[in-house]
Design an enzyme around this catalytic site. Structure first.
Site, mmCIF file in Angstrom:
data_model
loop_
_atom_site.group_PDB
_atom_site.id
_atom_site.type_symbol
_atom_site.label_atom_id
_atom_site.label_comp_id
_atom_site.label_asym_id
_atom_site.label_seq_id
_atom_site.Cartn_x
_atom_site.Cartn_y
_atom_site.Cartn_z
ATOM 1 N N LYS A 87 0.850 -1.193 0.000
ATOM 2 C CA LYS A 87 0.000 0.000 0.000
ATOM 3 C C LYS A 87 0.888 1.246 0.000
ATOM 4 O O LYS A 87 1.776 1.389 0.853
ATOM 5 C CB LYS A 87 -0.911 -0.044 1.237
ATOM 6 C CG LYS A 87 -2.151 0.808 1.133
ATOM 7 C CD LYS A 87 -3.088 0.493 2.296
ATOM 8 C CE LYS A 87 -4.325 1.341 2.290
ATOM 9 N NZ LYS A 87 -5.119 1.163 3.521
HETATM 10 O O1 G3P Z 1 -8.960 2.339 4.348
HETATM 11 C C1 G3P Z 1 -8.903 3.681 4.741
HETATM 12 C C2 G3P Z 1 -9.539 3.851 6.040
HETATM 13 O O2 G3P Z 1 -8.822 3.182 7.032
HETATM 14 C C3 G3P Z 1 -9.852 5.213 6.454
HETATM 15 O O3 G3P Z 1 -11.013 5.109 7.163
HETATM 16 O O4 G3P Z 1 -12.722 5.787 8.758
HETATM 17 O O5 G3P Z 1 -10.307 6.443 9.102
HETATM 18 O O6 G3P Z 1 -11.649 7.507 7.314
HETATM 19 P P1 G3P Z 1 -11.438 6.272 8.148
#
Ligand code: G3P
Length: 218
Positions: A87
């Site tokens: 990633k």
């Molecule tokens: O895969 C990306 C993710 O981890 C971000 O999620 O909820 O932190 O915006 P969030």
């Protein structure tokens, strides 16, 4: 649409896997830190533990922000297990590293994507997956789902093979709308995946069926 779980929590991954609907896992440094994992070897072991639970791809993120560092880390991560996908952040050196890895047949997931232009760059660099963060766009009063549909249209126009991995999914309607638009994959928390199960008419109907079944003296 494939379902990935966005967590480094082994119990949540096991629960989603046991449900029989899990196609892969995405992690990031924040999710790894949340599990309290420290030290390089422990982190690598944790990725291996995740790979041993699921059958699909597991995204492991580099923490370097320069080309050489990303290549060094990415090669180590890719060598760890065949399920690992490297990633990379959507920055200039991340795009360069993506091109480097794709030319070597190493799979990549370009993350922190917030615009159609960034998604186009990721596809041109040969990314296996592109991760637009729809929840974080919604957080700043921008329609995250619109970005997913723009990327779908652009990729379909030119037949790009990069798979749209809708990320920062927070709830069931994100999942349903991703499926309607034609996102290849969504990654979200266990709560969003399990939320899809819920309907009060299912619970009422099952209660009635169970009560009526008792009348049959089986
Ligand atoms: O895969 C990306 C993710 O981890 C971000 O999620 O909820 O932190 O915006 P969030």
């Amino acid at each position: 649409m494939k379902f990935f779980i966005d967590t480094a929590n082994l119990q949540d991954i096991e629960e989603a896997q046991a449900l029989g609907v899990l196609d892969g896992v995405t992690t990031n440094p924040s999710l790894m830190a949340k599990e309290g994992i420290t030290g390089k070897q422990n982190i690598l072991n944790h990725y291996l533990a995740i790979c041993n639970i699921v059958e699909g791809d597991v995204s492991a993120e580099v923490i370097s922000t320069d080309f050489e560092g990303m290549v060094r880390e990415g090669e180590e991560l890719a060598a760890l297990h065949p399920q690992i996908v490297v990633k990379l952040p959507m920055i200039g050196d991340g795009v360069k590293a993506c091109k480097y890895f794709s030319s070597k047949g190493i799979r990549t997931n370009v993350t922190l994507v917030f615009s159609a232009g960034q998604a186009l760059l990721a596809a041109k660099a040969g990314a296996t997956y592109v991760s637009p963060f729809l929840g974080r766009l919604d957080d700043v009063s921008t329609d995250g789902m619109h970005l997913i549909s723009e990327i779908r249209e652009i990729y379909d126009n030119y037949g790009y093979q990069t798979q749209i991995l809708s990320a920062s999914v927070r709830h069931t309607m994100h999942i349903i709308n991703c499926a309607k638009i034609g996102s290849d994959i969504m990654t979200g928390p266990l709560s969003a995946i399990k939320g899809l199960l819920k309907h009060p008419l299912t619970d009422i109907g099952l209660k009635q069926f169970v009560e009526d079944a008792k009348k049959m003296n089986l």
